[in-house]
Motif scaffolding. Structure first.
Motif, PDB file in Angstrom:
ATOM      1  N   MET A   1      21.299  11.824 -43.066  1.00 30.57           N
ATOM      2  CA  MET A   1      20.352  12.886 -42.760  1.00 30.57           C
ATOM      3  C   MET A   1      19.551  13.201 -44.018  1.00 30.57           C
ATOM      4  SD  MET A   1      19.230  15.083 -40.404  1.00 30.57           S
ATOM      5  CE  MET A   1      20.354  14.436 -39.205  1.00 30.57           C
ATOM      6  N   GLN A   2      18.276  13.363 -43.838  1.00 28.96           N
ATOM      7  CA  GLN A   2      17.392  13.683 -44.961  1.00 28.96           C
ATOM      8  C   GLN A   2      17.592  15.117 -45.433  1.00 28.96           C
ATOM      9  OE1 GLN A   2      13.571  11.013 -43.703  1.00 28.96           O
ATOM     10  NE2 GLN A   2      13.432  13.130 -43.315  1.00 28.96           N
ATOM     11  N   SER A   3      17.320  15.344 -46.714  1.00 31.90           N
ATOM     12  CA  SER A   3      17.385  16.704 -47.234  1.00 31.90           C
ATOM     13  C   SER A   3      16.019  17.388 -47.177  1.00 31.90           C
ATOM     14  CB  SER A   3      17.895  16.692 -48.684  1.00 31.90           C
ATOM     15  OG  SER A   3      16.984  15.978 -49.510  1.00 31.90           O
ATOM     16  N   LYS A   4      14.981  16.626 -46.882  1.00 28.93           N
ATOM     17  CA  LYS A   4      13.621  17.165 -46.797  1.00 28.93           C
ATOM     18  C   LYS A   4      13.064  16.919 -45.408  1.00 28.93           C
ATOM     19  CE  LYS A   4      12.738  18.516 -51.031  1.00 28.93           C
ATOM     20  NZ  LYS A   4      12.194  19.768 -51.378  1.00 28.93           N
ATOM     21  N   PRO A   5      12.298  17.800 -44.861  1.00 33.20           N
ATOM     22  CA  PRO A   5      11.845  19.058 -45.442  1.00 33.20           C
ATOM     23  C   PRO A   5      12.942  20.113 -45.423  1.00 33.20           C
ATOM     24  CG  PRO A   5      10.978  18.840 -43.220  1.00 33.20           C
ATOM     25  CD  PRO A   5      11.709  17.560 -43.532  1.00 33.20           C
ATOM     26  N   ASP A   6      12.807  21.047 -46.354  1.00 26.34           N
ATOM     27  CA  ASP A   6      13.721  22.179 -46.397  1.00 26.34           C
ATOM     28  C   ASP A   6      12.907  23.469 -46.336  1.00 26.34           C
ATOM     29  OD1 ASP A   6      12.671  22.584 -48.970  1.00 26.34           O
ATOM     30  OD2 ASP A   6      14.455  21.829 -49.977  1.00 26.34           O
ATOM     31  N   GLY A   7      13.569  24.589 -46.465  1.00 31.44           N
ATOM     32  CA  GLY A   7      12.893  25.876 -46.353  1.00 31.44           C
ATOM     33  C   GLY A   7      11.793  26.065 -47.377  1.00 31.44           C
ATOM     34  N   ASP A   8      12.023  25.584 -48.587  1.00 31.00           N
ATOM     35  CA  ASP A   8      10.987  25.701 -49.618  1.00 31.00           C
ATOM     36  C   ASP A   8       9.728  24.928 -49.236  1.00 31.00           C
ATOM     37  OD1 ASP A   8      12.520  27.347 -51.260  1.00 31.00           O
ATOM     38  OD2 ASP A   8      13.388  25.639 -52.353  1.00 31.00           O
ATOM     39  N   ASP A   9       9.894  23.787 -48.596  1.00 31.70           N
ATOM     40  CA  ASP A   9       8.731  23.009 -48.159  1.00 31.70           C
ATOM     41  C   ASP A   9       7.889  23.804 -47.153  1.00 31.70           C
ATOM     42  OD1 ASP A   9       9.355  20.685 -49.704  1.00 31.70           O
ATOM     43  OD2 ASP A   9      10.847  20.140 -48.189  1.00 31.70           O
ATOM     44  N   TYR A  10       8.569  24.474 -46.248  1.00 30.17           N
ATOM     45  CA  TYR A  10       7.841  25.298 -45.274  1.00 30.17           C
ATOM     46  C   TYR A  10       7.117  26.447 -45.972  1.00 30.17           C
ATOM     47  CZ  TYR A  10       9.921  23.011 -41.232  1.00 30.17           C
ATOM     48  OH  TYR A  10      10.266  22.094 -40.275  1.00 30.17           O
ATOM     49  N   LEU A  11       7.824  27.155 -46.839  1.00 38.03           N
ATOM     50  CA  LEU A  11       7.203  28.304 -47.511  1.00 38.03           C
ATOM     51  C   LEU A  11       6.037  27.873 -48.398  1.00 38.03           C
ATOM     52  CD1 LEU A  11      10.278  30.543 -48.353  1.00 38.03           C
ATOM     53  CD2 LEU A  11       8.694  30.702 -46.412  1.00 38.03           C
ATOM     54  N   THR A  12       6.149  26.713 -49.028  1.00 40.13           N
ATOM     55  CA  THR A  12       5.044  26.194 -49.839  1.00 40.13           C
ATOM     56  C   THR A  12       3.835  25.911 -48.952  1.00 40.13           C
ATOM     57  OG1 THR A  12       6.529  25.260 -51.491  1.00 40.13           O
ATOM     58  CG2 THR A  12       4.313  24.319 -51.366  1.00 40.13           C
ATOM     59  N   LEU A  13       4.071  25.264 -47.817  1.00 35.32           N
ATOM     60  CA  LEU A  13       2.972  24.959 -46.908  1.00 35.32           C
ATOM     61  C   LEU A  13       2.333  26.240 -46.380  1.00 35.32           C
ATOM     62  CD1 LEU A  13       1.249  22.911 -45.406  1.00 35.32           C
ATOM     63  CD2 LEU A  13       3.064  22.757 -43.683  1.00 35.32           C
ATOM     64  N   PHE A  14       3.140  27.172 -45.924  1.00 33.53           N
ATOM     65  CA  PHE A  14       2.597  28.448 -45.454  1.00 33.53           C
ATOM     66  C   PHE A  14       1.816  29.145 -46.571  1.00 33.53           C
ATOM     67  CE2 PHE A  14       5.873  28.461 -41.984  1.00 33.53           C
ATOM     68  CZ  PHE A  14       5.012  28.700 -40.921  1.00 33.53           C
ATOM     69  N   GLY A  15       2.337  29.119 -47.782  1.00 32.91           N
ATOM     70  CA  GLY A  15       1.719  29.795 -48.910  1.00 32.91           C
ATOM     71  C   GLY A  15       0.345  29.261 -49.266  1.00 32.91           C
ATOM     72  N   ARG A  16       0.059  28.047 -48.887  1.00 33.86           N
ATOM     73  CA  ARG A  16      -1.275  27.472 -49.132  1.00 33.86           C
ATOM     74  C   ARG A  16      -2.339  28.167 -48.289  1.00 33.86           C
ATOM     75  NH1 ARG A  16       0.518  21.193 -48.928  1.00 33.86           N
ATOM     76  NH2 ARG A  16       1.578  21.158 -50.940  1.00 33.86           N
ATOM     77  N   TYR A  17      -1.917  28.810 -47.224  1.00 32.01           N
ATOM     78  CA  TYR A  17      -2.849  29.424 -46.289  1.00 32.01           C
ATOM     79  C   TYR A  17      -2.944  30.935 -46.448  1.00 32.01           C
ATOM     80  CZ  TYR A  17      -3.149  24.874 -44.189  1.00 32.01           C
ATOM     81  OH  TYR A  17      -3.381  23.535 -43.996  1.00 32.01           O
ATOM     82  N   ARG A  18      -1.814  31.582 -46.710  1.00 29.99           N
ATOM     83  CA  ARG A  18      -1.793  33.022 -46.964  1.00 29.99           C
ATOM     84  C   ARG A  18      -0.382  33.430 -47.364  1.00 29.99           C
ATOM     85  NH1 ARG A  18      -3.376  36.116 -41.555  1.00 29.99           N
ATOM     86  NH2 ARG A  18      -2.618  37.906 -42.693  1.00 29.99           N
ATOM     87  N   ALA A  19      -0.277  34.587 -47.974  1.00 35.58           N
ATOM     88  CA  ALA A  19       1.014  35.029 -48.510  1.00 35.58           C
ATOM     89  C   ALA A  19       1.974  35.504 -47.431  1.00 35.58           C
ATOM     90  CB  ALA A  19       0.804  36.139 -49.542  1.00 35.58           C
ATOM     91  N   ASP A  20       1.458  36.156 -46.406  1.00 34.95           N
ATOM     92  CA  ASP A  20       2.324  36.729 -45.378  1.00 34.95           C
ATOM     93  C   ASP A  20       1.765  36.370 -44.006  1.00 34.95           C
ATOM     94  OD1 ASP A  20       4.159  38.187 -43.921  1.00 34.95           O
ATOM     95  OD2 ASP A  20       3.218  40.115 -44.347  1.00 34.95           O
ATOM     96  N   PHE A  21       2.614  35.915 -43.124  1.00 37.33           N
ATOM     97  CA  PHE A  21       2.178  35.513 -41.791  1.00 37.33           C
ATOM     98  C   PHE A  21       2.610  36.501 -40.722  1.00 37.33           C
ATOM     99  CE2 PHE A  21       0.978  31.723 -43.780  1.00 37.33           C
ATOM    100  CZ  PHE A  21       0.110  31.080 -42.915  1.00 37.33           C
ATOM    101  N   GLY A  22       3.120  37.649 -41.133  1.00 42.28           N
ATOM    102  CA  GLY A  22       3.613  38.624 -40.168  1.00 42.28           C
ATOM    103  C   GLY A  22       2.583  39.058 -39.150  1.00 42.28           C
TER     104      GLY A  22
END
Length: 105
Positions: A1-22
């Protein structure tokens, strides 16, 4: 099983678009969010330990969307539905990463 993507990968991708997605579900349709939704679906379908720890609904929707499932495509034509999924996934990943949760990589 791969270790990537992980939670940091998701947060990095989301962070490219905006700080908070709430509150992204209240945002108007935007090409950036359509691209982000596509990118998120693509990483959700990767076989990683983190992805398998996510609620199945996220992964199943991503697989069906990328496979061209007519019902999912029709549902996701509505920008509000895509934005809700992005918001929900962001909240889930953010909570797991910052507060701890069931996933341990």
């Amino acid at each position: 099983m791969q270790s990537k993507p992980d939670g940091d990968d998701y947060l990095t991708l989301f962070g490219r678009y905006r700080a908070d997605f709430g509150d992204v579900y209240m945002e108007p349709e935007d090409e950036r969010f359509r691209l982000l939704f596509d990118q998120i679906c693509r990483i959700l379908t990767q076989p990683s330990s983190f992805n398998l720890s996510l609620p199945e609904q996220f992964r199943r929707t991503a697989f069906r969307y990328l496979e061209g499932d007519e019902a999912v495509l029709a549902h996701m034509l509505n920008p509000e539905n895509r934005h809700f999924m992005l918001s929900d996934l962001f909240d889930y990943v953010h909570l797991v990463q910052t507060m701890g949760g069931s996933w341990r990589g």
